[in-house]
Scaffold this motif. Structure first.
Motif, short mmCIF file in Angstrom:
data_model
loop_
_atom_site.label_atom_id
_atom_site.label_comp_id
_atom_site.label_asym_id
_atom_site.label_seq_id
_atom_site.Cartn_x
_atom_site.Cartn_y
_atom_site.Cartn_z
N ALA A 111 -24.78 -51.69 6.03
CA ALA A 111 -24.29 -50.48 6.71
C ALA A 111 -24.50 -49.24 5.83
O ALA A 111 -24.85 -48.18 6.34
N GLN A 112 -24.32 -49.39 4.53
CA GLN A 112 -24.48 -48.24 3.63
C GLN A 112 -25.92 -47.74 3.59
O GLN A 112 -26.16 -46.58 3.28
N GLN A 113 -26.87 -48.59 3.92
CA GLN A 113 -28.28 -48.19 3.91
C GLN A 113 -28.67 -47.41 5.16
O GLN A 113 -29.72 -46.77 5.18
N LEU A 114 -27.85 -47.48 6.20
CA LEU A 114 -28.19 -46.82 7.46
C LEU A 114 -27.93 -45.32 7.37
O LEU A 114 -26.95 -44.89 6.75
N PRO A 115 -28.77 -44.52 8.02
CA PRO A 115 -28.60 -43.06 7.98
C PRO A 115 -27.60 -42.56 9.03
O PRO A 115 -27.89 -41.68 9.82
N ILE A 116 -26.42 -43.15 9.04
CA ILE A 116 -25.37 -42.75 9.98
C ILE A 116 -24.15 -42.31 9.19
O ILE A 116 -24.05 -42.61 7.99
N ASP A 117 -23.22 -41.60 9.85
CA ASP A 117 -22.07 -41.09 9.11
C ASP A 117 -21.11 -42.22 8.72
O ASP A 117 -21.20 -43.34 9.21
N GLU A 118 -20.21 -41.90 7.82
CA GLU A 118 -19.29 -42.90 7.25
C GLU A 118 -18.40 -43.55 8.31
O GLU A 118 -18.12 -44.74 8.24
N GLU A 119 -17.96 -42.78 9.29
CA GLU A 119 -17.09 -43.34 10.33
C GLU A 119 -17.86 -44.37 11.17
O GLU A 119 -17.33 -45.41 11.51
N ALA A 120 -19.12 -44.06 11.46
CA ALA A 120 -19.95 -45.00 12.22
C ALA A 120 -20.21 -46.26 11.39
O ALA A 120 -20.21 -47.38 11.93
N LYS A 121 -20.41 -46.09 10.10
CA LYS A 121 -20.61 -47.25 9.21
C LYS A 121 -19.37 -48.14 9.20
O LYS A 121 -19.47 -49.36 9.23
N GLU A 122 -18.21 -47.51 9.17
CA GLU A 122 -16.95 -48.26 9.18
C GLU A 122 -16.78 -49.01 10.50
O GLU A 122 -16.39 -50.18 10.51
N THR A 123 -17.09 -48.34 11.61
CA THR A 123 -16.98 -48.99 12.92
C THR A 123 -17.94 -50.18 13.00
O THR A 123 -17.55 -51.27 13.45
N LEU A 124 -19.17 -50.00 12.54
CA LEU A 124 -20.14 -51.09 12.52
C LEU A 124 -19.63 -52.24 11.65
O LEU A 124 -19.70 -53.40 12.04
N GLY A 125 -19.10 -51.90 10.48
CA GLY A 125 -18.54 -52.92 9.58
C GLY A 125 -17.41 -53.70 10.23
O GLY A 125 -17.29 -54.91 10.02
N ASN A 126 -16.61 -53.03 11.04
CA ASN A 126 -15.51 -53.71 11.73
C ASN A 126 -16.04 -54.72 12.75
O ASN A 126 -15.51 -55.82 12.89
N TYR A 127 -17.09 -54.35 13.48
CA TYR A 127 -17.65 -55.26 14.48
C TYR A 127 -18.41 -56.42 13.87
O TYR A 127 -18.50 -57.49 14.46
N LEU A 128 -18.95 -56.22 12.68
CA LEU A 128 -19.72 -57.27 12.03
C LEU A 128 -18.94 -57.97 10.92
O LEU A 128 -19.51 -58.79 10.21
N SER A 129 -17.68 -57.66 10.78
CA SER A 129 -16.88 -58.29 9.72
C SER A 129 -16.78 -59.79 9.96
O SER A 129 -16.93 -60.28 11.08
N TYR A 130 -16.54 -60.50 8.90
CA TYR A 130 -16.41 -61.96 8.96
C TYR A 130 -15.40 -62.39 10.03
O TYR A 130 -15.71 -63.23 10.87
N ASP A 131 -14.22 -61.78 10.00
CA ASP A 131 -13.18 -62.16 10.96
C ASP A 131 -13.59 -61.86 12.39
O ASP A 131 -13.35 -62.67 13.30
N ALA A 132 -14.21 -60.70 12.63
CA ALA A 132 -14.62 -60.33 13.98
C ALA A 132 -15.71 -61.27 14.49
O ALA A 132 -15.67 -61.73 15.64
N VAL A 133 -16.68 -61.57 13.64
CA VAL A 133 -17.78 -62.47 14.03
C VAL A 133 -17.23 -63.87 14.31
O VAL A 133 -17.57 -64.49 15.33
N LYS A 134 -16.37 -64.33 13.44
CA LYS A 134 -15.78 -65.67 13.62
C LYS A 134 -14.98 -65.74 14.92
O LYS A 134 -15.08 -66.71 15.68
N GLU A 135 -14.20 -64.71 15.19
CA GLU A 135 -13.40 -64.66 16.42
C GLU A 135 -14.30 -64.64 17.66
O GLU A 135 -14.04 -65.35 18.63
N ASN A 136 -15.36 -63.84 17.61
CA ASN A 136 -16.26 -63.76 18.76
C ASN A 136 -17.00 -65.06 19.00
O ASN A 136 -17.15 -65.49 20.14
#
Length: 177
Positions: A111-136
């Protein structure tokens, strides 16, 4: 006996009057948070589209980050796929073997390598987090749909637009199966 009933009624009424405004504020806060989450999701998708970040970026970027983690490489080299394997179960097994710390750090580095703002990086990180992926993945296991479809629907229920949810679902299947 009537005095006790009357006192109980009075106390219950008083409690309702006291806590009712509080419950309304809690509901209003929940609605406000849901609206804010939807805004963050729309902003993330908008930024990804503006910067032309595609599924290929996700697959190659996350694969590169995960491949630098010994636990992921070790698990994926052991994985033997066959037609009879349950895709979802194998994905969970590979995710668990990779480990929460390794997975989350890979997602954050990507996410840090992407040219998007910090809030978007955080949102992406939330959707791809270990817990979120495992739950999905877990919630998609017993679906009558194909696992990619089930993951897409699960991500869409969380608020992601279908095209973005499909992209994330296909990326997860590619990486973890």
């Amino acid at each position: 006996m009537n005095v006790k009933k009357l006192a109980s009624f009075f106390i219950c009424s008083l409690m309702l009057l006291t806590f009712s405004p509080m419950l309304e504020r809690v509901e209003a806060h929940k609605e406000s948070a849901a609206i804010e989450d939807k805004q963050q999701e729309r902003e993330l998708v908008k930024e990804l589209e503006e910067h032309r970040i595609t599924e290929l970026h996700f697959v190659t970027g996350l694969d590169e980050e995960l491949s630098s983690k010994p636990t992921f490489n070790e698990q994926m080299s052991k994985t033997q796929r066959s037609a009879s394997d349950d895709v979802g179960e194998q994905m969970l097994k590979n995710l668990n073997a990779t480990g929460e710390k390794e997975w989350n750090s890979s997602v954050q580095e990507f996410a840090q390598q992407l040219p998007i703002d910090e809030e978007a990086k955080e949102t992406l990180g939330n959707y791809l987090s270990y817990d979120a992926v495992k739950e999905n993945i877990s919630s998609s296991l017993h679906s009558s749909n194909d696992l990619t479809e089930a993951l897409t629907l699960s991500l869409n229920e969380e608020g992601l637009p279908i095209p973005f949810a499909e992209m994330i679902a296909r990326t997860l299947v590619f990486l973890l199966y």
